[in-house]
Design an enzyme around this catalytic site. Structure first.
Site, PDB file in Angstrom:
ATOM      1  N   LYS A 145     -91.289 -51.492 113.173  1.00 30.62           N
ATOM      2  CA  LYS A 145     -91.670 -51.281 114.570  1.00 30.62           C
ATOM      3  C   LYS A 145     -91.181 -49.916 115.047  1.00 30.62           C
ATOM      4  O   LYS A 145     -89.999 -49.727 115.323  1.00 30.62           O
ATOM      5  CB  LYS A 145     -91.059 -52.363 115.478  1.00 30.62           C
ATOM      6  CG  LYS A 145     -91.727 -52.348 116.855  1.00 30.62           C
ATOM      7  CD  LYS A 145     -90.854 -52.857 117.971  1.00 30.62           C
ATOM      8  CE  LYS A 145     -90.020 -51.799 118.616  1.00 30.62           C
ATOM      9  NZ  LYS A 145     -90.743 -50.713 119.278  1.00 30.62           N
ATOM     10  N   GLY A 177     -80.841 -47.156 117.243  1.00 30.05           N
ATOM     11  CA  GLY A 177     -81.140 -47.002 118.665  1.00 30.05           C
ATOM     12  C   GLY A 177     -79.853 -47.022 119.471  1.00 30.05           C
ATOM     13  O   GLY A 177     -78.782 -46.666 118.975  1.00 30.05           O
ATOM     14  N   SER A 178     -79.968 -47.487 120.705  1.00 32.82           N
ATOM     15  CA  SER A 178     -78.813 -47.452 121.600  1.00 32.82           C
ATOM     16  C   SER A 178     -77.814 -48.555 121.260  1.00 32.82           C
ATOM     17  O   SER A 178     -78.178 -49.602 120.719  1.00 32.82           O
ATOM     18  CB  SER A 178     -79.286 -47.625 123.044  1.00 32.82           C
ATOM     19  OG  SER A 178     -79.938 -48.869 123.182  1.00 32.82           O
ATOM     20  N   THR A 179     -76.575 -48.321 121.614  1.00 33.18           N
ATOM     21  CA  THR A 179     -75.527 -49.325 121.401  1.00 33.18           C
ATOM     22  C   THR A 179     -75.843 -50.584 122.217  1.00 33.18           C
ATOM     23  O   THR A 179     -75.612 -51.709 121.765  1.00 33.18           O
ATOM     24  CB  THR A 179     -74.153 -48.727 121.768  1.00 33.18           C
ATOM     25  OG1 THR A 179     -73.903 -47.663 120.844  1.00 33.18           O
ATOM     26  CG2 THR A 179     -73.029 -49.743 121.659  1.00 33.18           C
ATOM     27  N   VAL A 220     -78.847 -51.914 123.012  1.00 37.74           N
ATOM     28  CA  VAL A 220     -79.817 -52.780 122.324  1.00 37.74           C
ATOM     29  C   VAL A 220     -79.228 -53.281 121.003  1.00 37.74           C
ATOM     30  O   VAL A 220     -79.476 -54.422 120.603  1.00 37.74           O
ATOM     31  CB  VAL A 220     -81.180 -52.076 122.129  1.00 37.74           C
ATOM     32  CG1 VAL A 220     -82.143 -52.952 121.344  1.00 37.74           C
ATOM     33  CG2 VAL A 220     -81.798 -51.731 123.484  1.00 37.74           C
ATOM     34  N   GLY A 221     -78.400 -52.455 120.357  1.00 38.12           N
ATOM     35  CA  GLY A 221     -77.733 -52.890 119.127  1.00 38.12           C
ATOM     36  C   GLY A 221     -76.940 -54.170 119.346  1.00 38.12           C
ATOM     37  O   GLY A 221     -76.914 -55.078 118.504  1.00 38.12           O
ATOM     38  N   GLU A 276     -73.170 -41.226 125.925  1.00 42.60           N
ATOM     39  CA  GLU A 276     -74.115 -40.460 125.128  1.00 42.60           C
ATOM     40  C   GLU A 276     -75.175 -39.868 126.060  1.00 42.60           C
ATOM     41  O   GLU A 276     -75.958 -40.598 126.660  1.00 42.60           O
ATOM     42  CB  GLU A 276     -74.765 -41.397 124.106  1.00 42.60           C
ATOM     43  CG  GLU A 276     -75.612 -40.672 123.106  1.00 42.60           C
ATOM     44  CD  GLU A 276     -76.135 -41.584 122.003  1.00 42.60           C
ATOM     45  OE1 GLU A 276     -76.532 -42.717 122.312  1.00 42.60           O
ATOM     46  OE2 GLU A 276     -76.151 -41.149 120.848  1.00 42.60           O
TER      47      GLU A 276
HETATM   48  P1  NDP Z   1     -83.436 -48.226 122.551  1.00 44.41           P
HETATM   49  O1  NDP Z   1     -82.219 -48.687 121.861  1.00 44.41           O
HETATM   50  O2  NDP Z   1     -83.915 -48.964 123.725  1.00 44.41           O
HETATM   51  O3  NDP Z   1     -84.675 -48.159 121.509  1.00 44.41           O
HETATM   52  C1  NDP Z   1     -84.567 -48.113 120.115  1.00 44.41           C
HETATM   53  C2  NDP Z   1     -85.577 -49.077 119.493  1.00 44.41           C
HETATM   54  O4  NDP Z   1     -85.245 -50.412 119.860  1.00 44.41           O
HETATM   55  C3  NDP Z   1     -86.999 -48.845 119.978  1.00 44.41           C
HETATM   56  O5  NDP Z   1     -87.909 -49.086 118.914  1.00 44.41           O
HETATM   57  C4  NDP Z   1     -87.137 -49.895 121.057  1.00 44.41           C
HETATM   58  O6  NDP Z   1     -88.464 -50.272 121.300  1.00 44.41           O
HETATM   59  C5  NDP Z   1     -86.359 -51.049 120.465  1.00 44.41           C
HETATM   60  N1  NDP Z   1     -85.929 -52.043 121.451  1.00 44.41           N
HETATM   61  C6  NDP Z   1     -85.733 -51.884 122.776  1.00 44.41           C
HETATM   62  N2  NDP Z   1     -85.352 -53.045 123.349  1.00 44.41           N
HETATM   63  C7  NDP Z   1     -85.304 -53.952 122.365  1.00 44.41           C
HETATM   64  C8  NDP Z   1     -84.976 -55.339 122.318  1.00 44.41           C
HETATM   65  N3  NDP Z   1     -84.626 -56.020 123.405  1.00 44.41           N
HETATM   66  N4  NDP Z   1     -85.031 -55.968 121.132  1.00 44.41           N
HETATM   67  C9  NDP Z   1     -85.372 -55.290 120.014  1.00 44.41           C
HETATM   68  N5  NDP Z   1     -85.712 -54.003 119.998  1.00 44.41           N
HETATM   69  C10 NDP Z   1     -85.655 -53.315 121.148  1.00 44.41           C
HETATM   70  O7  NDP Z   1     -83.240 -46.717 122.912  1.00 44.41           O
HETATM   71  P2  NDP Z   1     -84.059 -45.890 124.026  1.00 44.41           P
HETATM   72  O8  NDP Z   1     -85.252 -45.448 123.319  1.00 44.41           O
HETATM   73  O9  NDP Z   1     -84.269 -46.606 125.287  1.00 44.41           O
HETATM   74  O10 NDP Z   1     -83.001 -44.755 124.343  1.00 44.41           O
HETATM   75  C11 NDP Z   1     -81.928 -45.019 125.247  1.00 44.41           C
HETATM   76  C12 NDP Z   1     -80.682 -44.356 124.770  1.00 44.41           C
HETATM   77  O11 NDP Z   1     -80.319 -44.863 123.483  1.00 44.41           O
HETATM   78  C13 NDP Z   1     -80.802 -42.871 124.509  1.00 44.41           C
HETATM   79  O12 NDP Z   1     -80.680 -42.150 125.673  1.00 44.41           O
HETATM   80  C14 NDP Z   1     -79.677 -42.645 123.540  1.00 44.41           C
HETATM   81  O13 NDP Z   1     -78.482 -42.565 124.243  1.00 44.41           O
HETATM   82  C15 NDP Z   1     -79.684 -43.899 122.704  1.00 44.41           C
HETATM   83  N6  NDP Z   1     -80.436 -43.741 121.442  1.00 44.41           N
HETATM   84  C16 NDP Z   1     -79.759 -43.559 120.306  1.00 44.41           C
HETATM   85  C17 NDP Z   1     -80.434 -43.339 119.139  1.00 44.41           C
HETATM   86  C18 NDP Z   1     -79.738 -43.111 117.878  1.00 44.41           C
HETATM   87  O14 NDP Z   1     -80.271 -42.424 117.023  1.00 44.41           O
HETATM   88  N7  NDP Z   1     -78.586 -43.698 117.663  1.00 44.41           N
HETATM   89  C19 NDP Z   1     -81.889 -43.285 119.085  1.00 44.41           C
HETATM   90  C20 NDP Z   1     -82.524 -43.556 120.339  1.00 44.41           C
HETATM   91  C21 NDP Z   1     -81.796 -43.766 121.462  1.00 44.41           C
HETATM   92  P3  NDP Z   1     -89.366 -49.554 122.411  1.00 44.41           P
HETATM   93  O15 NDP Z   1     -88.881 -48.178 122.602  1.00 44.41           O
HETATM   94  O16 NDP Z   1     -90.695 -49.601 121.802  1.00 44.41           O
HETATM   95  O17 NDP Z   1     -89.278 -50.394 123.618  1.00 44.41           O
END
Ligand code: NDP
Length: 449
Positions: free
Chosen positions: A153, A206-208, A210-211, A351
């Protein structure tokens, strides 16, 4: 529901896509489940050949993929070319790793004990928008090499390169259903993958925030998880460093417009050289070319979205010591920004994920280590010094998964990548990447009777 994909440099729509929901996610998991027995049985040399073919196709379509990535993320084309090059390298590496992921024989009384590395089954891969295809490949390469099937995804904002890769995977001869790319919302598709009883593992970047949800959700079915989350990495500059070299590398924080989990967004500088370093760093930052991502000479493009620009702006509330130039008008532009801070300031705690560097002074080695470790994150960082013993001492003392000395590079295909503390756990890349996509099975064979 349709999804409109935008070009962040112009705000123009570049694609309209149908979004998957829960039903489509279940169908994709069912397809991946059905073909799993056949895929895990493919002879290692044949699986390697197929992965090698994916790598070659990525190389052959390198310019096309780089253009897709550059346009969808707003990243400079030169950077996108480098990233696609790495995607090919990742598939080459894991093609070579398929038949080198050995088990062990272990001394045991009364027989022979041995271990095997078994695939997990169907794995769900959820990736972000900052390095869409690169981060996808870090998960796809080892997952496929180990014999798993996949539902991938991509982030809603940046699905285009993953969709194209899905086509190339088929062209390479990997059977239909082994790799399923689903465009949809994290809260729908991502969430369903976490809950689905037939998904064995979630590989998440992704973000901590959502992690944390991934980990909570995975508990219900005891899913395996690899979490590559946020960072607030320190670039530690000692007085005995080659200051000019250290300062001339502003990309450690401004690369990809700061939208990088490894961004060294806290620059810790020893007080005795603080002013000299700051002056040189400002000069280097003035030289960063910000503009049209399609232009070969551009070094920094816009941020990924209007909402993200809003978040980044909220971190610059006081006086910046430097604020660079950025195009005005359409596009989610934000200039390179340098602020002086203490480690307690919000800009040094959270971050930012944008081109904002926080410069923080320190007294000596102990103080530097204390400040660098005073964060809930622990992903990457750099140490700049000419004293080898100090470099090693500080590298051992820093609570971070990926460090460099006299360099700002974090990522290599051959070396493990991942975080300490709230930057996540599990390792991607290198041979360690395979551990996250396989189970160890122990078999004892009695030699008695
Ligand atoms: P998210 O953590 O929201 O997104 C990362 C992925 O997780 C995307 O594919 C997103 O889907 C998916 N996702 C979102 N919500 C859920 C959920 N409830 N269950 C499962 N999967 C989910 O990051 P953001 O894109 O909103 O960015 C926000 C902040 O996160 C940034 O400003 C940065 O601080 C941090 N970040 C860190 C990253 C890293 O490399 N460590 C990468 C990206 C962000 P979708 O976007 O399609 O909704």
């Amino acid at each position: 529901m349709t999804l409109t994909v935008l070009d962040p440099a112009t705000e123009e729509p570049i694609a309209e896509l149908e979004q998957a929901g829960v039903e489509e996610t279940d169908e994709a998991v069912a397809r991946a489940t059905e073909v799993y027995p056949a895929w895990r049985s493919v002879a290692p040399a044949d699986r390697a050949r197929l992965l090698r073919r994916v790598a070659t196709l990525v190389e052959e379509h390198g310019e096309e993929l780089a253009k897709i990535e550059s346009r969808n993320v707003g990243k400079p084309i030169s950077g996108a070319r480098g990233e696609i090059g790495m995607v090919a390298q990742v598939f080459h590496f894991y093609a070579g790793a398929v038949d080198k992921h050995y088990g062990q024989t272990i001394p045991a009384a009364g027989g022979e004990a041995m271990t095997f590395r078994e695939p997990l089954g169907v794995v769900g891969l959820t990736v972000p928008w900052n390095f869409p295809l690169n981060i996808a490949s870090w998960k796809l390469g080892p997952a496929l090499a180990c014999g798993n099937t996949v539902v991938l995804k991509p982030a809603e904002l940046t699905p285009l390169s993953a969709l194209r890769l899905g086509e190339l995977v088929l062209e390479a001869g990997i059977p239909e259903g082994v790799v399923n790319v689903l465009v949809g919302k994290g809260s729908v598709v991502g969430q369903r993958l976490i809950e689905h009883p037939d998904v064995a593992k979630i590989g998440f970047t992704g973000s901590t925030e959502v992690g944390r949800l991934v980990m909570q959700g995975a508990a219900a079915t005891i899913k395996r998880v690899t979490l590559e989350l946020g960072g607030k990495s320190a670039n530690v500059i000692f007085e005995d460093a080659d200051l000019e070299r250290a300062a001339a590398a502003p990309y450690a924080v401004f690369d990809n417009a700061g939208q990088d989990c490894c961004a060294r967004s806290r620059i810790l500088v020893q007080k005795s050289v603080y002013d000299r370093f700051l002056g040189a760093f400002i000069t280097a930052t003035e030289g960063v070319e910000v503009g049209d991502p399609a232009d070969d000479s551009t070094e920094m493009g816009p941020l990924v979205s209007a909402a993200h620009r809003e978040t980044v702006s909220s971190f610059v509330d006081g006086e910046a010591v430097f604020s660079g130039k950025a195009p005005s008008g359409k596009g989610f532009w934000f200039p390179c920004t340098i602020v002086e801070a203490t480690n307690g300031d919000r800009v040094a705690r959270e971050e930012v994920f944008g081109p904002v560097a926080a410069i923080i002074p320190f007294e000596g080695e102990e103080d530097a280590i204390r400040i660098a470790n005073d964060t809930p994150y622990g992903l990457s960082g750099s140490i700049w010094t000419r004293n080898g013993a100090r470099a090693l001492r500080v590298a051992r003392a820093l609570e971070a998964g990926v460090l460099s000395v006299n360099s700002n590079s974090s990522v290599r295909v051959q070396t493990p990548f991942g975080g300490f503390k709230q930057s996540g756990f599990g390792r991607e890349l290198g041979m360690q990447g395979l551990d996250g996509y396989s189970e160890v099975k122990s078999v004892f064979i009695s030699t008695e009777g």
